[in-house]
Design an enzyme around this catalytic site. Structure first.
Site, short mmCIF file in Angstrom:
data_model
loop_
_atom_site.label_atom_id
_atom_site.label_comp_id
_atom_site.label_asym_id
_atom_site.label_seq_id
_atom_site.Cartn_x
_atom_site.Cartn_y
_atom_site.Cartn_z
N SER A 23 38.49 4.95 73.89
CA SER A 23 39.46 6.04 74.04
C SER A 23 40.86 5.44 73.94
CB SER A 23 39.26 6.79 75.36
OG SER A 23 40.01 8.00 75.32
N GLU A 24 41.75 6.17 73.26
CA GLU A 24 43.02 5.56 72.87
C GLU A 24 43.95 5.29 74.03
OE1 GLU A 24 41.69 8.36 71.62
OE2 GLU A 24 43.22 9.83 71.06
N ASN A 25 43.65 5.82 75.23
CA ASN A 25 44.50 5.51 76.36
C ASN A 25 44.13 4.18 77.02
OD1 ASN A 25 42.18 7.02 77.08
ND2 ASN A 25 43.00 7.34 79.12
N SER A 48 45.24 -0.82 72.13
CA SER A 48 44.34 0.28 71.82
C SER A 48 44.63 0.88 70.45
CB SER A 48 44.48 1.36 72.90
OG SER A 48 43.43 2.29 72.80
N ASN A 106 35.15 6.37 68.34
CA ASN A 106 36.10 7.17 69.11
C ASN A 106 35.75 8.64 68.92
OD1 ASN A 106 38.55 8.88 69.54
ND2 ASN A 106 39.46 6.91 70.11
#
Lengths: 227, 218, 227, 218
Positions: free
Chosen positions: A47-49, A89, A24
């Protein structure tokens, strides 16, 4: 003192990533590391979304605002990628499934504490944290990438963070625009120094004691490291 | 590109050791990785702690592991009708931790998601609260339930791509996706392996980050 | 004493379900309620192994063992149905999203306690619980459907359960093979009685006090209720 | 058959009242139900508690609700760059509860899943543990995080069928599925409504049990 440019710093970090793994790249400067990954890398970017296996940036005019990264920048999905919701996520993050997170920071302490979400001096503006804490706590390995000093020349690598912490004792390596520093149980180890800069000069702008590595490596102005 | 395809079930169970904790997906036979179970029997490992919803029946299912006397303890929700397990349970040869099914799968999810536990209303005032810490939150009492993790997870998927993304088939999905997140090594037995990019990225249920090995059932 | 057959009891419960809503039919006898839903019902049936909107039973020879209900019986998916994992399925239950669960039981107390997972007398056989506790705690409305008495003629509706509880104070209605009993804050109310059976006869085989409803309804031998 | 389709955004927000708690999906503009936001502004409700990842920008997004002074408090992870919110925050006219994003969405999931809370390692030793109970489990210290629920959830989907099953578009999925589970009334704004049976039952992300109303963005 000479310093690496932002792009060269990103390139230096990219060259240090393993050939494979789940990575990340934090919002801002760390995100540029993706531009310097070799074309044949097996690294998969998260990606955390809610996306795994981010591809190259989209061509101009082909951006889709439903396909963005955590920095809200348009991206693409690489072959073998997947979409998922925020719970899964963040389970990837908190559950230790990410191999490496590369984060920006205001300060890193000699113990590996990181302060990267607020300086605490907002002049009344609202603070924002996003996924910074989750990422710093969750990824197996935390690398920081930042300028070695503040704009005013003060140290960002310090004995103890003065800014509010993001997470304690998590950073293992710090990439700056003049050096690479490892956080070890016995303290900070100076692994590499930019050409034209001496270890003493690095120490002079560092707020904690650095022990030079047995064989100190040299960073050139393109971000390549040798030795 | 990442490639987690292994040749067969034997390769898929490599590294399994005596004393390991093993999650096995499935609700009844749906989602049960049968080729994997046969390969586990071949390894001859012992003293496994099994985490699976059932404990087999009278057929070739989890019964295989009990017949081969590989299991020291099982954590499950419904071990009724499991002949080999029942025989060993009656003799005190295998330990049982009985967990309500929703708590069972939530504990597994907590293990995979890095949580230290959760507060559940399920089991309050029943035998299922015995020995568990009770915590009051928001003016209500809850049971503190703790996460489950394993050395290996073995589940059955429908399709996997070569990088390790997985889909499931109808109600054979059940406990498999959560278990896939909660082990050091996750192995998925599938009907068929496809190229990377062949699965709809919106329909992948288990993203490849959770998957270490996949193989196609012969 | 006359008693309703198992199918007629299932039909009686089906006739009491609302025209719409999300319903879970427990393993065993309650599952047969699904066979008596009107063809045009808007009720959607849930099963805890990860399916919403169960259709009719599959024709013989067309069973798919990857498409089963919580009783491990082959089912079909109706139009507008969905598959999901166990976490989401139990979130539907625990989170109060199911309108009604119809459960079998060994005993129900006058306070609405239910004992349906074990009699506690196993002769050394292992107990099993499945999703019984989650369902009893989670669904908004819990109906029980059971024979009014044990095989030996003893009461199953009791002042306090003697068998290990599944959940406390959750049952709102009990459908038996001779009566319908409502669990209310002021005690058990006898809502309906099978034709040819008197309220006194029902009370005689009930282990807690029943208050007859103002207008007691009559159950006929097909499971229809009138009055 | 069940049919949860409503005519338009105005019908979709019916019942929203002063003082309600409202979840709004989206990460930036992806997943943000924009037609719904405009309809909320039209209702003129006040004193909302908003639960959303961001607090708008300078455009027509959550900013609409702040401009109309409808918000008393926001629970979010990243309200930076939100002009209207920032102005009101500086003046003390709106309250902020800042939550790390993973904790934010896990609290929402807990609310929808009937859990009383969960134990998280996120925030230990930082300002984010302030005022929260700490619990030791499995020999490690955790923060007890409490569930979030709302009166209304408004999210943006891609497709909905008439019974209320929903799919999402790429990274516009984000917080929407969890929020859809955690409100008394869940409303989904979609690009297009399809007949029941038109969605792949394996690819539905939000099953209809969580959905009370859907409408197609004009």
């Amino acid at each position: 003192m000479k310093t690496l440019g932002r792009s060269e710093l990103a390139r230096m970090v990219a060259l240090h990533l393993p050939r494979q793994g789940f990575v990340n790249l934090g919002i801002g400067a760390p995100n540029e590391v993706g531009d310097y990954l070799p074309a044949d890398t097996d690294v998969m970017l998260h990606s955390e979304n809610g996306i795994l296996n981010i591809g190259p940036r989209p061509p101009k005019g082909e951006e889709d605002w439903d396909l963005i990264n955590a920095g809200k920048i348009p991206i693409t999905l690489a072959k073998g990628g997947a979409f998922f919701d925020s719970n899964l996520s963040f389970a990837m993050m908190r559950g230790g499934h990410l191999d490496i997170a590369v984060l920006g920071a205001f300060q890193v302490s000699e113990k590996g504490d990181i302060a990267n979400w607020t300086t605490g001096e907002s002049n009344g503006a609202p603070p924002g944290v996003g996924g910074a804490v989750d990422l710093a706590v969750g990824a197996r390995t935390i690398w920081v990438m930042m300028d070695h000093t503040t704009k005013e020349g003060g140290p960002r690598i310090v004995r103890a963070c003065t800014f509010p912490l993001t997470a304690a004792r998590v950073v293992s390596r710090i990439f700056t625009n003049i050096a690479i520093v490892d956080v070890t149980p016995s303290g900070l180890v100076l692994d590499a120094v930019l050409e034209g800069v001496t270890p003493a000069e690095v120490q002079a702008v560092t707020g904690a004691e650095l022990t030079p590595a047995r064989s100190l490596r040299r960073i050139d102005m393109t971000g390549s490291v040798a030795g | 590109m990442r490639n987690v395809v292994v040749k067969d079930a034997t390769a898929a169970v490599a590294g399994l050791k005596d004393g390991h904790t093993v999650m096995i997906g499935g609700f009844g036979n749906a989602g049960l990785p049968l080729a994997t179970l046969r390969a586990i029997v071949e390894t001859g490992v012992r003293d496994l702690t099994l985490i699976s919803n059932n404990a087999g029946t009278v057929e070739d299912d989890l019964t295989l592991l009990f017949r081969a006397r590989m299991v020291r303890k099982i954590i499950c929700s419904y071990p009724r009708g499991a002949k080999a397990f029942t025989d060993q349970y009656r003799k005190g040869e295998v330990e049982l931790e009985l967990v309500p099914q929703g708590t069972f799968i939530e504990r597994i999810r907590a293990g995979g998601a890095g949580l230290g536990g959760f507060l559940s209303p399920v089991g309050l005032g029943t035998d299922f609260e015995t020995g568990k810490e009770k915590i009051t939150a928001g003016g209500r009492e809850y049971i503190l339930e703790l996460p489950l993790r394993a050395d290996f997870t073995f589940v059955k998927g429908k399709l996997a791509d070569t990088v390790g993304n997985v889909t499931y088939n109808m109600t054979a999905r059940n406990h498999c996706p959560a278990m896939a997140t909660a082990a050091e090594t996750t192995v998925v037995e599938v009907d068929r392996i496809v190229e990377a990019g062949a699965l709809d990225p919106e329909s992948i249920v288990t993203p490849c980050i959770f998957v270490d090995r996949v193989f196609a059932r012969a």
